[in-house]
Structures are given as structure tokens and as C-alpha cells.
Motif scaffolding. Structure first.
Motif, short mmCIF file in Angstrom:
data_model
loop_
_atom_site.label_atom_id
_atom_site.label_comp_id
_atom_site.label_asym_id
_atom_site.label_seq_id
_atom_site.Cartn_x
_atom_site.Cartn_y
_atom_site.Cartn_z
N THR A 259 0.85 -1.19 0.00
CA THR A 259 0.00 0.00 0.00
C THR A 259 0.89 1.24 0.00
OG1 THR A 259 -0.13 0.06 2.42
CG2 THR A 259 -1.86 -1.15 1.27
N GLN A 260 0.38 2.26 -0.64
CA GLN A 260 1.01 3.58 -0.63
C GLN A 260 -0.02 4.54 -0.05
OE1 GLN A 260 4.18 4.52 -1.42
NE2 GLN A 260 4.59 2.34 -1.57
N LEU B 105 -0.71 8.21 -1.13
CA LEU B 105 -1.30 8.35 -2.46
C LEU B 105 -2.63 7.63 -2.60
CD1 LEU B 105 1.97 7.76 -4.50
CD2 LEU B 105 0.90 9.95 -3.94
N GLN C 152 -3.00 4.44 -2.91
CA GLN C 152 -2.77 3.50 -4.00
C GLN C 152 -2.26 2.16 -3.49
OE1 GLN C 152 0.01 5.47 -6.63
NE2 GLN C 152 -1.65 6.56 -7.70
N TRP D 50 0.50 -0.62 -4.94
CA TRP D 50 1.55 -0.79 -5.94
C TRP D 50 1.90 -2.27 -6.05
CZ3 TRP D 50 5.80 3.52 -5.20
CH2 TRP D 50 5.21 4.76 -5.41
N HIS E 261 0.65 0.83 -10.60
CA HIS E 261 0.02 1.62 -9.53
C HIS E 261 -1.49 1.54 -9.73
CE1 HIS E 261 3.85 4.33 -9.39
NE2 HIS E 261 4.10 3.07 -9.09
N PHE E 262 -2.21 1.22 -8.65
CA PHE E 262 -3.65 1.04 -8.73
C PHE E 262 -4.37 2.02 -7.81
CE2 PHE E 262 -1.59 -2.90 -9.74
CZ PHE E 262 -2.26 -3.34 -10.88
N GLU E 263 -5.47 2.56 -8.31
CA GLU E 263 -6.34 3.42 -7.53
C GLU E 263 -7.71 2.77 -7.46
OE1 GLU E 263 -6.22 7.19 -9.52
OE2 GLU E 263 -4.13 7.52 -8.98
N ASN E 264 -8.39 2.98 -6.35
CA ASN E 264 -9.71 2.39 -6.20
C ASN E 264 -10.75 3.30 -6.82
OD1 ASN E 264 -12.33 1.58 -4.78
ND2 ASN E 264 -10.88 -0.06 -4.30
N TRP F 121 -9.93 -1.91 -7.92
CA TRP F 121 -8.56 -1.40 -8.03
C TRP F 121 -8.17 -1.41 -9.51
CZ3 TRP F 121 -6.49 1.05 -4.11
CH2 TRP F 121 -6.96 0.79 -2.82
N CYS G 271 -5.50 0.00 -12.64
CA CYS G 271 -4.17 0.53 -12.97
C CYS G 271 -4.34 1.95 -13.50
CB CYS G 271 -3.49 -0.35 -14.01
SG CYS G 271 -1.85 0.25 -14.49
N ASN G 272 -3.59 2.89 -12.92
CA ASN G 272 -3.76 4.28 -13.33
C ASN G 272 -3.08 4.61 -14.66
OD1 ASN G 272 -1.09 4.42 -12.53
ND2 ASN G 272 -1.41 5.96 -10.96
#
Length: 103
Positions: free
Chosen positions: A55-56, A59, A61, A63, A72-75, A80, A82-83
Motif C-alpha cells: 500500500t502507498q 497516495l 494506491q 503498488w 500503480h492502482f487506484e480504487n 482497483w 491501474c492508473n
């Protein structure tokens, strides 16, 4: 997104990853070592390659580092994503695990 929600979503994903690793190991009759320490998962394959997921928090995110690439993934709406590519985590994760098993 609040930090508390981020951690709940990340914890759910980490639980799913652990179950998925067990499924892959059974399906492909291979040994896969799974270690979880706090916000970091290390998955080690028979070829000694690793996938590291963490986890980051700053951010919000997740990773994932594979021998081939980092993601890198955002919810977004409970998924989740990939950005960079827009591909869901589960798809990229499964593809990466299978690549390591077949390597």
C-alpha cells in the motif's frame, strides 16, 4: 477517500490475494511462498522471482512490482484499477502470477 476506507479496501484486496495464491498453487501444482508483513505482500515462486504488493497510503494506491513491470492502482467505485492502462488489478495480477509459474 478517507484513510480508514482505504485500509478496509486494501485489507480486503490482500485477503483476496492470499486466497488467489492458494488457488494458483493448487491449479498449477506448484509451490508459491506467500509472506505478509504489515502493508507488504511478498510472493516468491519456484524460479525465485518475486511479486511484491504494497500500500502507498499517502497516495491512496496499491503498488505491484513484478519482474517485468511496476503498476500503480487506484480504487475506483470499489475496483482497483491501474492508473496507466485502466486494467483491473485482478487481471494484471493473475497474468503476472501465471507468467512466473510458466517461466
Amino acid at each position: 477517500m478517507e484513510i480508514k476506507v482505504f485500509h478496509q479496501l486494501a485489507d480486503t484486496l490482500f485477503d483476496e490475494i492470499e486466497r488467489d495464491i492458494d488457488t494458483f498453487a493448487e491449479q498449477f501444482d506448484t509451490d508459491i511462498d506467500f509472506e505478509s508483513h504489515g502493508n507488504v505482500i511478498t510472493i516468491t515462486f519456484e524460479n525465485n522471482n518475486k511479486i511484491i504488493i504494497n500500500t502507498q497510503e499517502p497516495l491512496l494506491q496499491i503498488w505491484m512490482a513484478t519482474p517485468q513491470q511496476g503498476y500503480h492502482f487506484e480504487n475506483k467505485e470499489g475496483n482497483w484499477i491501474c492508473n496507466r492502462s485502466g486494467i483491473p488489478f485482478k487481471q494484471l495480477f493473475s497474468q503476472s502470477v501465471i507468467n512466473q509459474i510458466k517461466d
